[in-house]
Design a protein around this motif. Structure first.
Motif, mmCIF file in Angstrom:
data_model
loop_
_atom_site.group_PDB
_atom_site.id
_atom_site.type_symbol
_atom_site.label_atom_id
_atom_site.label_comp_id
_atom_site.label_asym_id
_atom_site.label_seq_id
_atom_site.Cartn_x
_atom_site.Cartn_y
_atom_site.Cartn_z
ATOM 1 N N PRO A 1 -20.887 -58.963 25.060
ATOM 2 C CA PRO A 1 -21.072 -59.626 26.353
ATOM 3 C C PRO A 1 -21.400 -61.109 26.196
ATOM 4 O O PRO A 1 -21.834 -61.563 25.135
ATOM 5 N N ASP A 2 -21.222 -61.843 27.292
ATOM 6 C CA ASP A 2 -21.586 -63.267 27.269
ATOM 7 C C ASP A 2 -23.091 -63.447 27.173
ATOM 8 O O ASP A 2 -23.576 -64.373 26.523
ATOM 9 N N VAL A 3 -23.845 -62.578 27.840
ATOM 10 C CA VAL A 3 -25.306 -62.610 27.787
ATOM 11 C C VAL A 3 -25.819 -61.179 27.738
ATOM 12 O O VAL A 3 -25.376 -60.338 28.524
ATOM 13 N N THR A 4 -26.739 -60.911 26.827
ATOM 14 C CA THR A 4 -27.374 -59.598 26.755
ATOM 15 C C THR A 4 -28.876 -59.795 26.618
ATOM 16 O O THR A 4 -29.337 -60.472 25.696
ATOM 17 N N VAL A 5 -29.631 -59.228 27.533
ATOM 18 C CA VAL A 5 -31.085 -59.289 27.458
ATOM 19 C C VAL A 5 -31.573 -57.956 26.895
ATOM 20 O O VAL A 5 -31.321 -56.897 27.473
ATOM 21 N N ILE A 6 -32.266 -58.036 25.767
ATOM 22 C CA ILE A 6 -32.666 -56.831 25.035
ATOM 23 C C ILE A 6 -34.169 -56.608 25.132
ATOM 24 O O ILE A 6 -34.957 -57.557 25.087
ATOM 25 N N LYS A 7 -34.543 -55.348 25.261
ATOM 26 C CA LYS A 7 -35.948 -54.961 25.278
ATOM 27 C C LYS A 7 -36.412 -54.777 23.829
ATOM 28 O O LYS A 7 -36.013 -53.827 23.154
ATOM 29 N N ARG A 8 -37.234 -55.689 23.360
ATOM 30 C CA ARG A 8 -37.627 -55.679 21.950
ATOM 31 C C ARG A 8 -38.272 -54.355 21.501
ATOM 32 O O ARG A 8 -37.970 -53.859 20.407
ATOM 33 N N PRO A 9 -39.147 -53.718 22.302
ATOM 34 C CA PRO A 9 -39.761 -52.466 21.850
ATOM 35 C C PRO A 9 -38.750 -51.354 21.576
ATOM 36 O O PRO A 9 -39.055 -50.408 20.849
ATOM 37 N N ASN A 10 -37.562 -51.452 22.156
ATOM 38 C CA ASN A 10 -36.557 -50.403 21.969
ATOM 39 C C ASN A 10 -35.786 -50.539 20.665
ATOM 40 O O ASN A 10 -35.008 -49.643 20.320
ATOM 41 N N LEU A 11 -35.965 -51.634 19.946
ATOM 42 C CA LEU A 11 -35.172 -51.847 18.731
ATOM 43 C C LEU A 11 -35.453 -50.794 17.653
ATOM 44 O O LEU A 11 -34.621 -50.564 16.782
ATOM 45 N N GLY A 12 -36.600 -50.130 17.750
ATOM 46 C CA GLY A 12 -36.893 -49.054 16.802
ATOM 47 C C GLY A 12 -35.942 -47.886 16.937
ATOM 48 O O GLY A 12 -35.804 -47.080 16.009
ATOM 49 N N ASN A 13 -35.258 -47.795 18.087
ATOM 50 C CA ASN A 13 -34.281 -46.727 18.319
ATOM 51 C C ASN A 13 -32.845 -47.189 18.108
ATOM 52 O O ASN A 13 -31.904 -46.491 18.490
ATOM 53 N N GLU A 14 -32.693 -48.379 17.526
ATOM 54 C CA GLU A 14 -31.366 -48.959 17.304
ATOM 55 C C GLU A 14 -31.094 -49.065 15.802
ATOM 56 O O GLU A 14 -31.432 -50.062 15.161
ATOM 57 N N PRO A 15 -30.473 -48.034 15.209
ATOM 58 C CA PRO A 15 -30.314 -47.980 13.754
ATOM 59 C C PRO A 15 -29.426 -49.072 13.162
ATOM 60 O O PRO A 15 -29.523 -49.367 11.965
ATOM 61 N N HIS A 16 -28.559 -49.685 13.965
ATOM 62 C CA HIS A 16 -27.638 -50.687 13.429
ATOM 63 C C HIS A 16 -27.994 -52.108 13.841
ATOM 64 O O HIS A 16 -27.200 -53.025 13.635
#
Length: 206
Positions: free
Chosen positions: A84-99
């Motif tokens: 996407p052109d812009v993606t706002v990510i929730k930092r606490p959720n990165l623990g569930n993002e293996p890649h």
């Protein structure tokens, strides 16, 4: 670059292994097929940059643990991924993002507070394909910024005019609200956002 990979459909893992880091273009994988995406230029790039600046300011004011990466790929399925052109990510959720650490890939819709596509000539993708796919993985809010007013009349009405479509996930389906000219953009993800549509279309230039 695309000629370097086999023409048969590939998986998202094969796509990520192949993805050329030094390319001047971006790439997306759509139903197993690699699509070359020219890097944003001119007004498209200005608008994306302006939105990032505005959203970062609101994130700071709200004191929420969100951030906007320079680049990231949103995985839709085993054979589809978008940038996407812009993606706002929730930092606490990165623990569930293996890649995430290895490839900057988000695969859980719950990890995304907002994704934005700035429309160019590919409006059918943004209003159709991507809207359906972002909805399917549960991305809570999706903006389509059609600053040229080129989307189909069934999407932005007639006469065509620059339009921002905000898609909000309600009971698993997007509900759409459109903003034009002097309309203040209403965002569930960023209720403190004080921004009108024509400011976005002008990329903040008064």
């Amino acid at each position: 670059m695309i000629a370097e990979i086999d023409k048969k459909p590939i998986s998202i893992d094969q796509f990520l292994d192949w993805y050329p880091e030094s390319s001047q273009n971006g790439y997306e994988l759509r139903r197993g097929v690699v699509v070359e995406m020219p890097k944003p230029r001119g007004k498209h790039s200005e608008i994306a940059g302006f939105l990032i600046k505005c959203l970062n300011s609101v994130i700071d004011n709200m004191q929420v643990p969100y951030f906007i990466p320079r680049e990231c790929i949103v995985k839709i399925s085993n054979n589809t991924g978008y940038e996407p052109d812009v993606t706002v990510i929730k930092r606490p959720n990165l623990g569930n993002e293996p890649h995430w650490e290895k490839a900057s890939v988000i695969e859980n819709g719950e990890s995304v507070a907002l994704t934005v596509e700035v429309v160019s000539t590919n409006w059918r993708d943004d209003y159709g394909l991507k809207m359906t796919d972002y909805e399917s993985i549960g991305i809570d809010e999706y903006w389509i910024v059609d600053y040229l007013g080129i989307g189909g009349r069934r999407y932005i009405g007639s006469p065509k005019q620059p339009t921002i479509t905000v898609c909000k996930l309600v009971n698993g389906e997007y509900e759409l609200q459109q903003f034009r000219k002097g309309d203040r953009i209403l965002s569930s993800a960023f209720p403190g956002l004080n921004l009108i549509a024509e400011q976005v279309f002008a990329a903040g230039i008064q």
